[in-house]
Design a protein around this motif. Structure first.
Motif, PDB file in Angstrom:
ATOM      1  N   ASP A  49      -8.469   1.646  -4.638  1.00 43.68           N
ATOM      2  CA  ASP A  49      -7.052   1.292  -4.689  1.00 43.68           C
ATOM      3  C   ASP A  49      -6.275   1.928  -3.541  1.00 43.68           C
ATOM      4  O   ASP A  49      -5.429   1.274  -2.920  1.00 43.68           O
ATOM      5  N   ARG A  50      -6.576   3.186  -3.233  1.00 45.01           N
ATOM      6  CA  ARG A  50      -5.922   3.813  -2.077  1.00 45.01           C
ATOM      7  C   ARG A  50      -6.361   3.152  -0.779  1.00 45.01           C
ATOM      8  O   ARG A  50      -5.547   2.974   0.148  1.00 45.01           O
ATOM      9  N   GLU A  51      -7.634   2.795  -0.688  1.00 44.13           N
ATOM     10  CA  GLU A  51      -8.111   2.115   0.515  1.00 44.13           C
ATOM     11  C   GLU A  51      -7.423   0.759   0.670  1.00 44.13           C
ATOM     12  O   GLU A  51      -7.029   0.364   1.767  1.00 44.13           O
ATOM     13  N   PHE A  52      -7.278   0.044  -0.432  1.00 46.50           N
ATOM     14  CA  PHE A  52      -6.588  -1.254  -0.403  1.00 46.50           C
ATOM     15  C   PHE A  52      -5.152  -1.092   0.093  1.00 46.50           C
ATOM     16  O   PHE A  52      -4.677  -1.879   0.921  1.00 46.50           O
ATOM     17  N   ASP A  53      -4.458  -0.083  -0.403  1.00 45.92           N
ATOM     18  CA  ASP A  53      -3.073   0.140   0.038  1.00 45.92           C
ATOM     19  C   ASP A  53      -3.018   0.378   1.545  1.00 45.92           C
ATOM     20  O   ASP A  53      -2.132  -0.145   2.238  1.00 45.92           O
ATOM     21  N   GLU A  54      -3.971   1.160   2.075  1.00 48.48           N
ATOM     22  CA  GLU A  54      -3.959   1.446   3.512  1.00 48.48           C
ATOM     23  C   GLU A  54      -4.346   0.216   4.321  1.00 48.48           C
ATOM     24  O   GLU A  54      -3.805  -0.016   5.415  1.00 48.48           O
ATOM     25  N   CYS A 102      -3.688  -2.884   3.486  1.00 46.26           N
ATOM     26  CA  CYS A 102      -2.502  -3.751   3.500  1.00 46.26           C
ATOM     27  C   CYS A 102      -1.445  -3.231   4.465  1.00 46.26           C
ATOM     28  O   CYS A 102      -0.755  -4.017   5.127  1.00 46.26           O
ATOM     29  N   GLU A 103      -1.333  -1.919   4.561  1.00 44.63           N
ATOM     30  CA  GLU A 103      -0.371  -1.334   5.485  1.00 44.63           C
ATOM     31  C   GLU A 103      -0.787  -1.551   6.939  1.00 44.63           C
ATOM     32  O   GLU A 103       0.062  -1.771   7.814  1.00 44.63           O
ATOM     33  N   ARG A 144      -9.154  -7.666  -4.563  1.00 44.36           N
ATOM     34  CA  ARG A 144      -7.780  -7.229  -4.329  1.00 44.36           C
ATOM     35  C   ARG A 144      -7.135  -8.021  -3.199  1.00 44.36           C
ATOM     36  O   ARG A 144      -5.969  -8.397  -3.278  1.00 44.36           O
ATOM     37  N   VAL A 191      -3.314 -11.157  -1.832  1.00 46.28           N
ATOM     38  CA  VAL A 191      -2.321 -10.847  -0.792  1.00 46.28           C
ATOM     39  C   VAL A 191      -2.598 -11.547   0.534  1.00 46.28           C
ATOM     40  O   VAL A 191      -1.689 -11.626   1.377  1.00 46.28           O
ATOM     41  N   HIS A 240     -12.435  -6.281   7.407  1.00 41.57           N
ATOM     42  CA  HIS A 240     -12.559  -5.035   6.639  1.00 41.57           C
ATOM     43  C   HIS A 240     -14.034  -4.788   6.358  1.00 41.57           C
ATOM     44  O   HIS A 240     -14.787  -5.710   6.046  1.00 41.57           O
TER      45      HIS A 240
END
Length: 325
Positions: A142-147, A149-150, A174, A178, A227
């Protein structure tokens, strides 16, 4: 025959609905479904020639063929497009080469490739295998996904985003919510692709494709972003794989995000690559990415033994190069 009639009825309904939105007649819409088209992203893995896609009835359903001047590829297990092994039987010379390669492969290649082609590994991957990576500092999906996306400029994506070495689809599941354009989940392992489909269920927003990272079946300059989570240490021909990623990314702003292991994880040292997976130093990763052709490279340590690599082609100036700390 009754099944074929059912499919035909479904197609006619589809064409009727399409006609309500356009001036195309149902007959023309139905014909267009079976006309060959040139794929905007997929390519022959050897020649890099754009693949021509054809649809046709086989039994009680539709299937697709992917054609180039040198071969034909198809859908395996009704699940993924196999762009590693062509449908035509191999020649005698190809069989000899395959046998020779299987005999003389190094131990490290056997570990990196065969481990993840096992259905047992695919079954265990999200049942403890991948979660154990957090002991080496991996941020968690989840943290990797957030980064991701950023970092990725998803709002500008117009062609395709690729989840390379997708495994069981942890990141794919995930990204599908998006990514505004085509999303391709790619892996060399048949077992991983089957598990990805099982976990995706009936969701058809993701294309599953079997690929060899060192011979990507993608057209030049066709992909917005790639990715590769917890994957680079598994690639037998890493340098060729990175060069392939550069080749397929768009030259203006193409982006690559990866996580991998640093030397020292799991008790490894610099000599461990010959015995199994290849782990890295930060400087080595930076050099590998730069030599492959990336113009901007940022590498950092996450936790004890995880490396996060963010690389771009002609990236914007605000992306700063890491200090290797």
């Amino acid at each position: 025959m009754p099944n074929n009639k059912r499919w035909l009825a479904w197609l006619l309904v589809l064409c009727r609905d399409t006609e309500a939105l356009s001036t195309t007649s149902p007959k023309e819409s139905l014909r267009s479904l079976f006309e060959s088209r040139v794929d905007g992203v997929l390519a022959d893995p050897v020649t890099k020639e754009a693949l021509r896609v054809e649809q046709r009835f086989v039994g009680d359903g539709l299937t697709r063929r992917y054609l180039s001047s040198s071969g034909e590829y198809g859908v395996k297990a009704g699940t993924y497009v196999d762009l590693v092994d062509p449908k035509a039987p191999p020649s005698l010379a190809e069989l000899r080469e395959s046998v020779r390669d299987s005999i003389f492969r190094s131990r490290s290649e056997r570990v990196r490739v065969d481990t993840f082609r096992s259905p047992v590994t695919a079954f265990l991957y999200e049942r403890g295998w991948r979660q154990n990576f957090q002991r080496s500092g991996f941020p968690g999906i989840d943290r990797e996904f957030d980064e991701v996306c950023e970092f990725f400029d998803l709002a500008s994506a117009r062609s395709a985003v690729v989840d390379l070495s997708c495994g069981t689809g942890l990141m794919t599941r995930r990204l599908k919510d998006v990514v505004p354009t085509r999303l391709i989940a790619a892996d060399f392992s048949e077992a991983m692709l089957l598990e990805t489909r099982r976990r995706l269920g009936a969701d058809d927003r993701v294309e599953l494709v079997r690929v060899d990272v060192a011979a990507l079946p993608l057209r030049d300059d066709a992909v917005d972003a790639v990715h590769a989570g917890a994957a680079m240490h598994c690639w037998p021909r890493l340098e060729q794989g990175l060069a392939e990623i550069v080749r397929v990314l768009k030259p203006q702003g193409g982006q690559f995000f990866a996580t991998t292991f640093l030397t020292g994880a799991l008790g490894t040292d610099a000599r461990s690559a010959s015995a199994g997976f290849r782990f890295f130093t930060l400087d080595e990763l930076r050099t590998l990415a730069t030599d492959a052709g990336f113009t901007t490279v940022d590498v950092r340590r996450e936790g004890s033994y995880c490396a996060v690599l963010k690389a771009s082609l002609d990236a914007p100036a605000f992306l700063e190069t890491g200090d290797g700390a």
